[in-house]
Design an enzyme around this catalytic site. Structure first.
Site, PDB file in Angstrom:
ATOM      1  N   ASP A  99     -20.098   0.427  45.924  1.00 23.37           N
ATOM      2  CA  ASP A  99     -20.465   0.410  44.499  1.00 23.37           C
ATOM      3  C   ASP A  99     -19.841  -0.811  43.813  1.00 23.37           C
ATOM      4  O   ASP A  99     -18.688  -0.773  43.393  1.00 23.37           O
ATOM      5  CB  ASP A  99     -19.985   1.708  43.832  1.00 23.37           C
ATOM      6  CG  ASP A  99     -20.349   1.759  42.347  1.00 23.37           C
ATOM      7  OD1 ASP A  99     -21.164   0.930  41.902  1.00 23.37           O
ATOM      8  OD2 ASP A  99     -19.815   2.648  41.647  1.00 23.37           O
ATOM      9  N   LYS A 119     -18.495  -4.408  38.321  1.00 16.24           N
ATOM     10  CA  LYS A 119     -17.120  -3.966  38.132  1.00 16.24           C
ATOM     11  C   LYS A 119     -16.182  -5.163  38.160  1.00 16.24           C
ATOM     12  O   LYS A 119     -16.484  -6.167  38.778  1.00 16.24           O
ATOM     13  CB  LYS A 119     -16.712  -3.024  39.273  1.00 16.24           C
ATOM     14  CG  LYS A 119     -17.326  -1.644  39.207  1.00 16.24           C
ATOM     15  CD  LYS A 119     -16.855  -0.786  40.368  1.00 16.24           C
ATOM     16  CE  LYS A 119     -17.469   0.593  40.326  1.00 16.24           C
ATOM     17  NZ  LYS A 119     -17.093   1.398  39.159  1.00 16.24           N
ATOM     18  N   ARG A 124     -25.109   9.380  39.465  1.00 21.18           N
ATOM     19  CA  ARG A 124     -25.977  10.424  38.900  1.00 21.18           C
ATOM     20  C   ARG A 124     -27.444  10.106  39.142  1.00 21.18           C
ATOM     21  O   ARG A 124     -28.272  11.013  39.287  1.00 21.18           O
ATOM     22  CB  ARG A 124     -25.653  10.609  37.410  1.00 21.18           C
ATOM     23  CG  ARG A 124     -25.911   9.402  36.556  1.00 21.18           C
ATOM     24  CD  ARG A 124     -25.159   9.419  35.234  1.00 21.18           C
ATOM     25  NE  ARG A 124     -23.742   9.060  35.396  1.00 21.18           N
ATOM     26  CZ  ARG A 124     -22.850   9.014  34.404  1.00 21.18           C
ATOM     27  NH1 ARG A 124     -23.221   9.319  33.162  1.00 21.18           N
ATOM     28  NH2 ARG A 124     -21.602   8.679  34.640  1.00 21.18           N
TER      29      ARG A 124
HETATM   30  N1  BES Z   1     -17.982   5.330  41.663  1.00 23.29           N
HETATM   31  C1  BES Z   1     -17.678   5.213  40.291  1.00 23.29           C
HETATM   32  C2  BES Z   1     -16.588   6.200  39.828  1.00 23.29           C
HETATM   33  C3  BES Z   1     -15.242   5.973  40.427  1.00 23.29           C
HETATM   34  C4  BES Z   1     -14.367   5.066  39.823  1.00 23.29           C
HETATM   35  C5  BES Z   1     -14.826   6.656  41.525  1.00 23.29           C
HETATM   36  C6  BES Z   1     -13.111   4.862  40.357  1.00 23.29           C
HETATM   37  C7  BES Z   1     -13.572   6.472  42.064  1.00 23.29           C
HETATM   38  C8  BES Z   1     -12.707   5.561  41.475  1.00 23.29           C
HETATM   39  C9  BES Z   1     -18.930   5.462  39.459  1.00 23.29           C
HETATM   40  O1  BES Z   1     -20.115   5.042  40.026  1.00 23.29           O
HETATM   41  C10 BES Z   1     -18.762   4.676  38.193  1.00 23.29           C
HETATM   42  O2  BES Z   1     -18.725   3.491  38.270  1.00 23.29           O
HETATM   43  N2  BES Z   1     -18.670   5.381  37.061  1.00 23.29           N
HETATM   44  C11 BES Z   1     -18.489   4.740  35.813  1.00 23.29           C
HETATM   45  C12 BES Z   1     -19.343   5.450  34.805  1.00 23.29           C
HETATM   46  C13 BES Z   1     -19.423   4.758  33.481  1.00 23.29           C
HETATM   47  C14 BES Z   1     -20.174   3.462  33.618  1.00 23.29           C
HETATM   48  C15 BES Z   1     -20.132   5.674  32.506  1.00 23.29           C
HETATM   49  C16 BES Z   1     -17.013   4.833  35.447  1.00 23.29           C
HETATM   50  O3  BES Z   1     -16.382   5.853  35.787  1.00 23.29           O
HETATM   51  O4  BES Z   1     -16.489   3.889  34.900  1.00 23.29           O
HETATM   52 ZN    ZN Z   2     -20.141   5.007  42.089  1.00 20.29          ZN
HETATM   53 MN    MN Z   3     -20.515   3.014  39.617  1.00 17.79          MN
END
Ligand code: BES
Ligand code: ZN
Ligand code: MN
Length: 486
Positions: A256, A263, A337
């Site tokens: 991801d 990110k 999601r």
């Molecule tokens: N895979 C991430 C969530 C995650 C972050 C898991 C750190 C483990 C460690 C997920 O896909 C994500 O990026 N979520 C975002 C959502 C936001 C953009 C609403 C997040 O948590 O920042």
């Molecule tokens: Zn993710």
């Molecule tokens: Mn993500």
């Protein structure tokens, strides 16, 4: 780790171990052990160890004590795992290759003896595949355990627990592997190998088939990647024919980056384990299949790589999910999601499950909320939630329940589509869960487990080293045992 039961201790093994309860050393120990343990303030607290050296038939023997705590403790089986795990941690790289473990102490029954062995087996897992320059003293040496004086039935109880350990190890391997080794196609391939000859049925959907089914949300996530996406379903029908299956659904984002909503660099390497939900689901299926669970269960994982390139989806794009609901993708990093919603729709249409549990490393906000102690649970059904909470307590894969409500649900309404894939700044784990809920049919009991804080550990825990924990396998295996007696 090879674990064998024997009537007698092989004469040539230099390492002997026993489990002791709190403040209760067995009679007849060599004074070097009993007095030494006393001097070292060994009390038999869970996970504590002591080592004394004694002369046995003219040879020096290492004699280890491992503490299992109070006999009446609430978490007795977890304490017993801690005793076994402490022995593994202490002797894994000790230079000793074999251990004699005397389980005739501490008044253990068969299930409790198996708990000690499970802790020992789980704590001895390591992933050294890519370390070509390990120093001698860093290499794993302990390879076999000979169990003596085991209570009646311990071997059968262990055969069952060993199947669960194999599932946990499989999950850990998939989670630990980097994203250039484990991507959607290779994830499926590893599962095909692991499940070959087990009697489980594997079904794989490729991009074309998913396109045909209208899975615009899942496919949108994979657009920016060179790696094709996959759905893998593993079917195990070990229960009564005709009983609706339990469905486990896993997020399998094999890497991801965030996509176009990229990110930040530091820590991005962690996102190799963004397939931890999928890893837990296939590891659970392996455990169930290996122990021939008397239950109908289907494990389904959505496997996608989230990358940014010229074909990647953009913030603001609108995709149509398999359910027909449209989604405004305001942040391409809220991709889990988008993957899960199409898998949920497909699972319900294809398998008509009696209940669904999904597992996903879905939100960073979950780690802010619960840290690394509990997975977050959201559920539309109290009985299902309570069963999962109980399984969490029994196995140590702990959960904590969080709320769902219409007030949270409306936070993801979009001005231009049926919903958007992010909410406002706050309650990020809850709005993610509300998003998934929109894809679950009324009347189908469903629980969503946000395990973002649980699949990877920065420090060793009771039955794992730092790294991949295998979280979820013990939980779901116990849930199947208790909820459908499988
Ligand atoms: N895979 C991430 C969530 C995650 C972050 C898991 C750190 C483990 C460690 C997920 O896909 C994500 O990026 N979520 C975002 C959502 C936001 C953009 C609403 C997040 O948590 O920042
Ligand atoms: Zn993710
Ligand atoms: Mn993500």
């Amino acid at each position: 780790m090879q674990i064998e039961f024997s009537d007698t201790a092989p004469g040539d093994i230099r390492l002997h171990a026993i489990v002791t309860n709190r403040d209760c050393l067995p009679e007849g120990l060599d004074a070097a052990v009993s007095d030494g343990a006393d001097a070292a303030r060994y009390s038999g607290r869970a996970g504590q160890t002591f080592e004394g050296f004694v002369k046995h038939h003219g040879k020096l023997v290492r004699y280890a004590l491992a503490g299992a705590g109070e006999t009446e403790a609430k978490g007795r089986s977890i304490n017993l795992e801690k005793a076994g795990a402490a022995l593994a941690a202490k002797y894994l790289t000790s230079g000793e290759e074999a251990m004699v473990l005397d389980l005739g102490q501490a008044g253990l029954n068969a299930a409790q003896a198996a708990s000690v062995l499970l802790g020992l087996r789980l704590r001895s897992w390591r992933h050294d595949a890519y370390r070509t320059k390990l120093k001698e003293e860093q290499k794993k040496t302990l390879a076999s355990v000979t169990v003596i004086n085991a209570p009646n039935g311990a071997d059968a109880a262990w055969a069952d627990a060993d199947a669960v350990a194999q599932g946990v190890d499989f999950t850990r391997e998939l989670v630990a592997e980097p994203a250039n080794k484990v991507f959607p196609v290779s994830f499926v391939h590893r599962c095909e190998q692991a499940f070959a000859g087990t009697g489980a049925e594997l079904v794989v959907l490729d991009d074309d088939q998913m396109e045909e089914l209208g899975m615009g949300a899942l496919l949108g996530v994979g657009l920016g990647s060179e790696q094709p996406s996959r759905i893998l379903a593993i079917k195990w029908m070990g229960g009564n024919p005709g009983d609706a299956p339990t469905a486990f659904v896993g997020k399998g984002v094999t890497f991801d980056t965030g996509g176009i909503s990229l990110k930040p660099g530091p820590g991005m390497g962690d996102m190799k384990w963004d397939m931890g939900g999928a890893g837990a689901v296939v590891g659970t299926m392996l455990a169930l299949v290996k122990r021939k669970a008397k239950a109908n269960v289907v494990g389904v994982v959505g496997l996608v790589e989230n990358m940014p390139d010229g074909k990647a989806q953009r913030p603001g794009d609108i995709v149509t999910s398999m359910s027909g609901q449209t989604i405004e993708v305001l942040n391409t990093d809220a991709e889990g999601r988008l993957v899960l919603c199409d898998v949920l729709t497909w699972v319900q249409r294809e398998f008509k499950p009696a209940r669904i549990v999904d597992l996903a490393t879905l939100t960073g906000a979950m780690i802010i909320t619960l840290g690394n102690e509990h997975g977050g649970m959201f559920a539309n059904d109290d009985d299902l939630a309570d069963e999962l909470l109980a399984s969490g307590k029994r196995t140590g894969d702990k959960l904590w329940r969080l709320p769902l409500s219409p007030a949270y649900d409306k936070l993801i309404n979009s001005p231009i589509a049926d919903m958007q894939n992010i909410g406002p700044k706050f309650a990020g784990s809850i709005t993610a869960a509300q998003f998934l809920k929109r894809f679950v049919d009324d009347g189908t009991p469903w629980a969503h487990l946000d395990i973002a804080g649980m699949v990877w550990a920065d420090k060793p825990g009771h039955s794992w080293d730092k790294g991949a924990t295998g979280y979820g396998v013990r939980l779901l295996d116990d849930f199947i045992r208790t909820s459908v007696q499988g």
